[in-house]
Design a protein around this motif. Structure first.
Motif, short mmCIF file in Angstrom:
data_model
loop_
_atom_site.label_atom_id
_atom_site.label_comp_id
_atom_site.label_asym_id
_atom_site.label_seq_id
_atom_site.Cartn_x
_atom_site.Cartn_y
_atom_site.Cartn_z
N ASP A 96 0.82 -1.21 0.00
CA ASP A 96 0.00 0.00 0.00
C ASP A 96 0.86 1.27 0.00
O ASP A 96 0.43 2.31 -0.49
N ASP A 97 2.05 1.18 0.55
CA ASP A 97 2.94 2.35 0.58
C ASP A 97 3.76 2.49 -0.71
O ASP A 97 4.62 3.36 -0.80
N GLY A 98 3.51 1.60 -1.66
CA GLY A 98 4.14 1.77 -2.96
C GLY A 98 5.47 1.07 -3.15
O GLY A 98 6.29 1.47 -3.98
N TYR A 99 5.70 0.00 -2.37
CA TYR A 99 6.92 -0.78 -2.59
C TYR A 99 6.62 -1.92 -3.58
O TYR A 99 5.52 -2.44 -3.62
N LEU A 100 7.62 -2.26 -4.38
CA LEU A 100 7.46 -3.34 -5.34
C LEU A 100 7.81 -4.66 -4.65
O LEU A 100 8.76 -4.71 -3.86
N PRO A 101 7.07 -5.73 -4.97
CA PRO A 101 7.33 -7.00 -4.28
C PRO A 101 8.77 -7.48 -4.47
O PRO A 101 9.39 -7.97 -3.53
N GLU A 102 9.32 -7.27 -5.68
CA GLU A 102 10.70 -7.74 -5.91
C GLU A 102 11.71 -6.97 -5.05
O GLU A 102 12.73 -7.51 -4.64
N ALA A 103 11.37 -5.70 -4.75
CA ALA A 103 12.26 -4.91 -3.89
C ALA A 103 12.17 -5.39 -2.44
O ALA A 103 13.18 -5.49 -1.74
N VAL A 104 10.97 -5.69 -2.00
CA VAL A 104 10.79 -6.16 -0.63
C VAL A 104 11.51 -7.50 -0.43
O VAL A 104 12.23 -7.71 0.55
N ILE A 105 11.37 -8.39 -1.42
CA ILE A 105 12.04 -9.68 -1.35
C ILE A 105 13.56 -9.48 -1.29
O ILE A 105 14.25 -10.04 -0.45
N ASN A 106 14.06 -8.67 -2.20
CA ASN A 106 15.50 -8.42 -2.27
C ASN A 106 16.01 -7.83 -0.94
O ASN A 106 17.01 -8.28 -0.37
N LYS B 20 17.83 1.93 3.13
CA LYS B 20 18.28 0.90 2.19
C LYS B 20 17.09 0.30 1.44
O LYS B 20 17.17 0.04 0.24
N LEU B 21 16.01 0.09 2.17
CA LEU B 21 14.80 -0.41 1.50
C LEU B 21 14.38 0.56 0.40
O LEU B 21 14.05 0.16 -0.72
N ASP B 22 14.44 1.86 0.70
CA ASP B 22 14.06 2.86 -0.30
C ASP B 22 15.03 2.85 -1.48
O ASP B 22 14.62 2.99 -2.64
N TRP B 23 16.27 2.66 -1.18
CA TRP B 23 17.29 2.61 -2.24
C TRP B 23 17.02 1.42 -3.17
O TRP B 23 17.07 1.54 -4.40
N ILE B 24 16.72 0.28 -2.58
CA ILE B 24 16.45 -0.92 -3.39
C ILE B 24 15.15 -0.75 -4.17
O ILE B 24 15.05 -1.09 -5.34
N ASN B 25 14.15 -0.15 -3.53
CA ASN B 25 12.88 0.06 -4.24
C ASN B 25 13.10 0.99 -5.43
O ASN B 25 12.57 0.76 -6.52
N ASN B 26 13.90 2.04 -5.22
CA ASN B 26 14.22 2.96 -6.31
C ASN B 26 14.92 2.20 -7.46
O ASN B 26 14.62 2.41 -8.63
N GLU C 34 12.37 8.16 -8.33
CA GLU C 34 11.28 7.82 -7.40
C GLU C 34 11.63 6.68 -6.44
O GLU C 34 12.20 5.68 -6.83
N LYS C 35 11.24 6.85 -5.17
CA LYS C 35 11.52 5.84 -4.15
C LYS C 35 10.35 4.90 -3.91
O LYS C 35 10.52 3.80 -3.40
N ASN C 36 9.16 5.36 -4.21
CA ASN C 36 8.00 4.47 -4.07
C ASN C 36 6.88 4.93 -5.00
O ASN C 36 6.87 6.07 -5.47
N LEU C 37 5.96 4.03 -5.26
CA LEU C 37 4.92 4.31 -6.25
C LEU C 37 3.94 5.39 -5.80
O LEU C 37 3.33 6.05 -6.62
N ASN C 38 3.80 5.57 -4.49
CA ASN C 38 2.87 6.59 -4.01
C ASN C 38 3.41 8.00 -4.25
O ASN C 38 2.70 8.86 -4.76
N ASP C 39 4.68 8.22 -3.89
CA ASP C 39 5.28 9.53 -4.17
C ASP C 39 5.34 9.75 -5.68
O ASP C 39 5.15 10.86 -6.18
N PHE C 40 5.63 8.65 -6.37
CA PHE C 40 5.70 8.69 -7.83
C PHE C 40 4.37 9.22 -8.39
O PHE C 40 4.32 10.17 -9.20
#
Ligand code: GLU
Length: 462
Positions: free
Chosen positions: A256-266, A306-312, A355-361
């Motif tokens: 919901d906060d705009g993180y991609l699943p592949e980024a969360v897994i990584n 770091k999570l934001d960096w990976i999501n970006n 962009e760091k997450n889809l919501n800000d995007f």
């Protein structure tokens, strides 16, 4: 050996980051070894388990594509099996009825504490050779206790923590069935791990204390002892236990906060595990590389940056068409109707690197679809009569252009040169009017994407 791992959440709350990392490591270890990964819902705590929590677990695993093999097991559907084995243990002499009342247990505890002893059930109903047991009181429904061996040790080589040794004398005679006959937690886990042929029990290190009890039960049942891997905790950035604020929230909150699943897994994979210096890897690489040798036994620390960096990283590298599919529903939720998909895709391409997450995007590119109202502060800073007239001259001239991205960009450069001003003199007022902010990527490309009519309309409002 056919490797079988399992994820065994209790559906009593949301599925948080720690839980999902346990699932991920169990999944990765099974995949790496061509094994099976089972999902088992430990729902015997009827009072605390909820159907919503079960749905959250399923949704979280689906979102992260942590697919389990075969059907989902529910402990509440296996009660008869647990009861059958409790009866067997009684018949074998490995379990016994205990009629000690709650009051007696409290008394016992108080006495032991007073005498400086560790509080522990004293075995008063435990059958022993040449021991005469009390007469069973009629009014009390007994619990069933496991006859924990009195001597010896339980020792296992934990795949994360190394050798762990616990003396049996430290363990209580564990209650395996409550007075209403329902089996207790440790017993259900043992029966399930055995019946489901689990070879590797991978779970949080808050379960280390349960392991010697479970091994004793497995031995009494004549079941094989699996390997154990107890994963260290994940701490918040301040070194404290994860709280709701820091990462302990539901994994679906990350979606919901705009993180991609592949980024969360990584990100989660790197939390307590490493493969050389690799920071970015796909889920396939993870399942190829995963190994307990590289899992740290000390606590891992949550790192939002770091999570934001990976999501970006994943946002940057995802095709615009795929990002459009994720962002479009967010824009629609804001009441925007996307008429021209190309505008969306081009806006995405222009912005995705930053962009760091889809919501800000989504918030950042909203102005492509909805004329913004610039904040007073920016209006005061960049929009006076002179600059507005300047912008109007600019639009009149640019309207005649053959409309390509590079022509628009070149035109702006030529225009400022001709007028003898610096780039910001035109760029800042344009940004303020068109985007409602002074921070955008290339303004020429924004103008190109929006088209001249749209630009003129926005400028005419000033
Ligand atoms: N149901 C337990 C939990 O959610 C996990 C039990 C296990 O993995 O053995 O903490």
């Amino acid at each position: 050996m056919n490797i079988v791992t399992r994820f065994a959440p209790s559906p009593t709350g949301y599925l948080h980051i720690g839980g999902i990392r346990t699932a991920l490591f169990s999944w990765a270890f099974a995949k790496k070894n061509n094994g099976k990964f089972i999902l088992r819902i430990e729902d015997t705590d009827i009072e605390r388990s909820t159907p919503e929590a079960i749905e959250i677990i399923k949704a979280g695993m689906k979102w992260l594509k942590l697919n389990h093999d075969g059907e989902i097991f529910y402990q509440t559907q296996r009660i008869e099996r647990y009861k059958e084995l409790i009866t067997l243990l009684i018949e074998q002499g490995d379990a016994y009825y205990c009629y000690t009342s709650k009051e007696e247990l409290i008394q016992l505890r108080e006495m032991q504490l007073k005498e400086g002893q560790k509080p522990k059930y004293d075995g008063r109903w435990r059958p022993e050779a040449n021991k005469e047991l009390p007469i069973a009181p009629e009014k009390i429904q007994p619990v069933i206790r496991f006859k924990t061996p009195k001597d010896g040790v339980i020792k296992w080589n934990d795949m994360v923590k190394g050798e762990i040794l616990i003396k049996n004398e430290e363990l209580d005679d564990l209650i395996i069935a409550r007075s209403d006959g329902t089996p207790t937690y440790n017993f259900c886990v043992v029966v399930d791990d055995w019946d489901m042929k689990v070879t590797h029990v991978i779970r949080g290190d808050d379960h280390i204390n349960n392991t010697p009890r479970q091994i004793n039960l497995l031995k009494a049942l004549n079941a094989p002892i699996p390997q154990y891997a107890h994963l260290s905790m994940i701490l918040a950035e301040d070194g404290q236990k994860l709280s709701k604020r820091y990462g302990a929230s539901s994994v679906m909150k990350y979606r919901d906060d705009g993180y991609l699943p592949e980024a969360v897994i990584n990100y989660l994979a790197r939390l307590g595990w490493s493969h050389g210096d690799e920071e970015i890897f796909s889920v396939d690489q993870l399942s190829e590389w995963f190994d307990f040798d590289q899992v740290t036994s000390s606590a891992a620390q949550f790192d939002q940056e770091k999570l934001d960096w990976i999501n970006n990283y994943y946002i940057k590298n995802k095709p615009a068409g795929e990002l459009a599919k994720l962002i479009k529903p967010k824009l629609e939720d804001m009441g925007i109707e996307i008429i021209d998909e190309d505008v969306l895709k081009n806006a995405i391409k222009l912005y995705q690197d930053r962009e760091k997450n889809l919501n800000d995007f989504t918030a950042d590119i909203l102005f492509f679809f909805k004329t913004p109202t610039p904040p007073e502060e920016l209006k005061n800073k960049y929009l006076d009569v002179e600059s507005i007239n300047f912008v109007k001259d600019f639009t009149d001239e640019i309207a005649t252009l053959d409309w390509t991205d590079s022509n628009v960009n070149n035109f702006i450069k030529e225009f400022v040169k001709k007028k003898g001003v610096k780039f910001p003199a035109i760029a800042m007022p344009l940004r303020t009017i068109i985007a409602g902010t002074d921070n955008t990527p290339n303004i020429g490309s924004i103008i190109f994407i929006l088209g001249i009519d749209n630009i003129k309309e926005r400028i005419s409002l000033f």
